[in-house]
Design a protein around this motif. Structure first.
Motif, PDB file in Angstrom:
ATOM      1  N   TYR A   1      53.798  14.501  49.968  1.00 31.52           N
ATOM      2  CA  TYR A   1      52.737  15.396  49.507  1.00 31.52           C
ATOM      3  C   TYR A   1      52.539  16.550  50.486  1.00 31.52           C
ATOM      4  CZ  TYR A   1      51.539  11.720  46.197  1.00 31.52           C
ATOM      5  OH  TYR A   1      51.592  10.801  45.185  1.00 31.52           O
ATOM      6  N   ASP A   2      52.251  17.716  49.947  1.00 31.93           N
ATOM      7  CA  ASP A   2      51.845  18.857  50.755  1.00 31.93           C
ATOM      8  C   ASP A   2      50.983  19.760  49.880  1.00 31.93           C
ATOM      9  OD1 ASP A   2      53.557  20.389  49.124  1.00 31.93           O
ATOM     10  OD2 ASP A   2      55.189  20.337  50.582  1.00 31.93           O
ATOM     11  N   GLU A   3      50.650  20.956  50.401  1.00 34.21           N
ATOM     12  CA  GLU A   3      49.747  21.843  49.676  1.00 34.21           C
ATOM     13  C   GLU A   3      50.261  22.216  48.292  1.00 34.21           C
ATOM     14  OE1 GLU A   3      50.788  22.180  52.714  1.00 34.21           O
ATOM     15  OE2 GLU A   3      49.186  22.777  54.091  1.00 34.21           O
ATOM     16  N   SER A   4      51.572  22.276  48.138  1.00 36.85           N
ATOM     17  CA  SER A   4      52.162  22.673  46.859  1.00 36.85           C
ATOM     18  C   SER A   4      52.508  21.484  45.973  1.00 36.85           C
ATOM     19  CB  SER A   4      53.431  23.507  47.105  1.00 36.85           C
ATOM     20  OG  SER A   4      53.137  24.641  47.883  1.00 36.85           O
ATOM     21  N   HIS A   5      52.368  20.278  46.501  1.00 34.17           N
ATOM     22  CA  HIS A   5      52.721  19.071  45.748  1.00 34.17           C
ATOM     23  C   HIS A   5      51.629  18.034  45.958  1.00 34.17           C
ATOM     24  CE1 HIS A   5      56.546  21.138  46.653  1.00 34.17           C
ATOM     25  NE2 HIS A   5      56.928  20.708  45.461  1.00 34.17           N
ATOM     26  N   VAL A   6      50.543  18.178  45.193  1.00 33.23           N
ATOM     27  CA  VAL A   6      49.388  17.289  45.365  1.00 33.23           C
ATOM     28  C   VAL A   6      49.309  16.213  44.280  1.00 33.23           C
ATOM     29  CG1 VAL A   6      48.030  19.009  46.592  1.00 33.23           C
ATOM     30  CG2 VAL A   6      47.891  18.880  44.098  1.00 33.23           C
TER      31      VAL A   6
ATOM     32  N   ARG B   1      36.225  23.256  58.357  1.00 30.72           N
ATOM     33  CA  ARG B   1      36.130  24.667  57.968  1.00 30.72           C
ATOM     34  C   ARG B   1      34.798  24.895  57.289  1.00 30.72           C
ATOM     35  NH1 ARG B   1      40.190  26.536  53.452  1.00 30.72           N
ATOM     36  NH2 ARG B   1      38.624  25.550  52.124  1.00 30.72           N
TER      37      ARG B   1
ATOM     38  N   SER C   1      43.893  29.912  52.462  1.00 34.10           N
ATOM     39  CA  SER C   1      44.958  28.989  52.075  1.00 34.10           C
ATOM     40  C   SER C   1      45.115  27.862  53.088  1.00 34.10           C
ATOM     41  CB  SER C   1      46.292  29.739  51.939  1.00 34.10           C
ATOM     42  OG  SER C   1      46.624  30.384  53.160  1.00 34.10           O
ATOM     43  N   PHE C   2      44.474  27.998  54.249  1.00 27.25           N
ATOM     44  CA  PHE C   2      44.568  27.003  55.320  1.00 27.25           C
ATOM     45  C   PHE C   2      43.583  25.878  55.014  1.00 27.25           C
ATOM     46  CE2 PHE C   2      44.495  26.561  60.269  1.00 27.25           C
ATOM     47  CZ  PHE C   2      45.301  25.444  60.166  1.00 27.25           C
ATOM     48  N   ARG C   3      44.070  24.749  54.526  1.00 28.39           N
ATOM     49  CA  ARG C   3      43.208  23.643  54.118  1.00 28.39           C
ATOM     50  C   ARG C   3      42.937  22.697  55.279  1.00 28.39           C
ATOM     51  NH1 ARG C   3      45.888  18.943  53.926  1.00 28.39           N
ATOM     52  NH2 ARG C   3      48.166  19.019  53.868  1.00 28.39           N
TER      53      ARG C   3
ATOM     54  N   GLY D   1      45.650  20.819  57.168  1.00 28.18           N
ATOM     55  CA  GLY D   1      46.849  21.650  57.158  1.00 28.18           C
ATOM     56  C   GLY D   1      47.271  22.041  58.570  1.00 28.18           C
ATOM     57  N   ARG D   2      48.514  22.455  58.693  1.00 24.11           N
ATOM     58  CA  ARG D   2      49.086  22.825  59.985  1.00 24.11           C
ATOM     59  C   ARG D   2      49.635  24.240  59.939  1.00 24.11           C
ATOM     60  NH1 ARG D   2      51.243  18.362  63.290  1.00 24.11           N
ATOM     61  NH2 ARG D   2      50.353  16.412  62.539  1.00 24.11           N
TER      62      ARG D   2
END
Length: 198
Positions: A30-35, A127, A137-139, A142-143
């Protein structure tokens, strides 16, 4: 007669370690584009066989680490968030920093980001964003590379020398000027007593 598999807590240590590694491989898909991932995509992105993916995913759903969305895809579960929220470097720091972040947000009217350093990357652990602000876009969780944001540069300025050197070596956009830019930034960030970076 078929032999029943041993329960996880009765399996040899090396085999249990393999199970943990496969479970982490699954979660790392999983990542920001694959949730939200269907089983086939989850198997492909994790690099695990489909039957192993299915077995692990079912177990992780039972434990709350994964859930199903309305379309039947696998998504990260609340149970995993509950455990991750206990991380001392995240939870403890957030608790201490939150009053100051709220004050800073009221005064500036800007996004307030709290990050920690993990190797050569900055990890966002909290945040605060004012109403009507531009989306980021920085969740949380996130890194980003340390040299890509102002907060990351502050963390980099206080990082060990080997991390600073690694960041300088890995930068490819303006490799000739990067060491000078980083050194200049250190001079602006560090208090006088700490300006020992060359």
């Amino acid at each position: 007669m078929a032999t029943m598999p041993l329960p996880v807590d009765a399996q040899p240590i090396d085999k249990r370690s393999g199970v943990v590694q496969r479970a982490f491989a699954l979660l790392s898909a999983y990542d920001e584009s694959h949730v939200a991932l269907p089983l086939r995509t989850l198997a492909r992105r994790s690099g695990l066989p489909a039957n192993t993916t299915l077995r692990l995913a079912r177990t992780l759903v039972e434990l709350g680490a994964l859930e199903h969305d309305a379309e039947g895809r696998y998504v990260i579960g609340v149970g995993l968030f509950e455990i991750a929220a206990l991380a001392p470097r995240g939870h403890g720091l957030r608790r201490l920093a939150m009053p100051f972040m709220e004050d800073l947000g009221r005064v500036t009217g800007h996004h307030i980001l709290l990050k920690i350093r993990e190797g050569a990357e900055a990890v966002l652990i909290e945040r605060l964003s004012p109403h009507g602000s531009e989306p980021l876009s920085f969740r949380i969780g996130g890194r980003l590379p340390l040299d890509s944001t102002g907060g990351g540069l502050i963390l980099l300025a206080y990082a060990p020398n080997d991390i600073q050197e690694e960041v300088c070596r890995s930068f490819t956009l303006y490799p000739a000027t990067k060491p000078f830019r980083v050194a200049t930034t250190y001079a602006e960030v560090l208090p006088p007593s700490d300006k020992t970076v060359s």
